[in-house]
Design a protein around this motif. Structure first.
Motif, PDB file in Angstrom:
ATOM      1  N   THR A  66      69.543 -22.363 143.028  1.00 31.85           N
ATOM      2  CA  THR A  66      70.716 -21.706 143.597  1.00 31.85           C
ATOM      3  C   THR A  66      71.603 -22.707 144.314  1.00 31.85           C
ATOM      4  N   MET A  67      70.988 -23.658 145.029  1.00 38.35           N
ATOM      5  CA  MET A  67      71.794 -24.686 145.701  1.00 38.35           C
ATOM      6  C   MET A  67      72.542 -25.559 144.695  1.00 38.35           C
ATOM      7  N   ALA A  68      71.878 -25.934 143.613  1.00 39.29           N
ATOM      8  CA  ALA A  68      72.528 -26.750 142.589  1.00 39.29           C
ATOM      9  C   ALA A  68      73.674 -25.972 141.933  1.00 39.29           C
ATOM     10  N   ALA A  70      75.389 -23.485 143.231  1.00 40.82           N
ATOM     11  CA  ALA A  70      76.469 -23.311 144.201  1.00 40.82           C
ATOM     12  C   ALA A  70      77.263 -24.603 144.378  1.00 40.82           C
ATOM     13  N   SER A  71      76.587 -25.757 144.371  1.00 41.05           N
ATOM     14  CA  SER A  71      77.315 -27.015 144.531  1.00 41.05           C
ATOM     15  C   SER A  71      78.189 -27.307 143.316  1.00 41.05           C
ATOM     16  N   VAL A  72      77.725 -26.992 142.116  1.00 41.04           N
ATOM     17  CA  VAL A  72      78.553 -27.182 140.915  1.00 41.04           C
ATOM     18  C   VAL A  72      79.748 -26.239 140.950  1.00 41.04           C
ATOM     19  N   LEU A  74      81.189 -24.950 143.601  1.00 39.01           N
ATOM     20  CA  LEU A  74      82.124 -25.393 144.644  1.00 39.01           C
ATOM     21  C   LEU A  74      82.901 -26.626 144.206  1.00 39.01           C
ATOM     22  N   TYR A  75      82.265 -27.510 143.428  1.00 41.45           N
ATOM     23  CA  TYR A  75      82.947 -28.706 142.961  1.00 41.45           C
ATOM     24  C   TYR A  75      84.078 -28.340 142.000  1.00 41.45           C
ATOM     25  N   LYS A  77      85.629 -25.334 141.718  1.00 35.68           N
ATOM     26  CA  LYS A  77      86.396 -24.143 142.081  1.00 35.68           C
ATOM     27  C   LYS A  77      87.894 -24.429 141.981  1.00 35.68           C
TER      28      LYS A  77
END
Length: 111
Positions: A66-68, A70-72, A74-75, A77
């Motif tokens: 989930t963290m990975a 979410a970071s992708v 956000l990058y 967006k």
């Protein structure tokens, strides 16, 4: 028949008993007392590995996956800030009027 003083005395005795009893908790508080070990687990003897429980791998995959994700997300967006929208809108309007939106210094030929 009971006298009023006996009745009052009896109520006082029973009310003091009621104040000492905790009805909501039923017993002593239930919690894991500190044992001194991390997460309450005793370390395995030397030469042996710790045995994972069934849910641990699922938790690791879910948490870090989930963290990975979410970071992708956000990058990549989309840029929705007011400043970038206003810059694009100003460029479009200036182009429509025939004006330049980038600064170009005039060359001075008097040297």
């Amino acid at each position: 028949m009971l006298s009023s003083s006996t009745l009052v005395k009896g109520l006082r005795v029973s009310s003091s008993r009621l104040q000492c009893k905790r009805f909501a908790s039923h017993e002593a508080p239930h919690y894991n007392e500190p044992s001194g070990w991390l997460f309450g687990e005793k370390p395995p003897p030397p030469g042996q590995k710790r045995v994972k429980e069934d849910w641990e791998n699922v938790w690791y995959i879910g948490m870090f996956g989930t963290m990975a994700f979410a970071s992708v997300m956000l990058y990549y967006k989309p840029d929705t800030s007011v400043q970038s929208w206003a810059l694009r809108e100003a460029k479009e309007r200036m182009e429509a009027r025939g004006e330049k939106f980038q600064y170009e210094p005039e060359s001075s030929s008097s040297a």
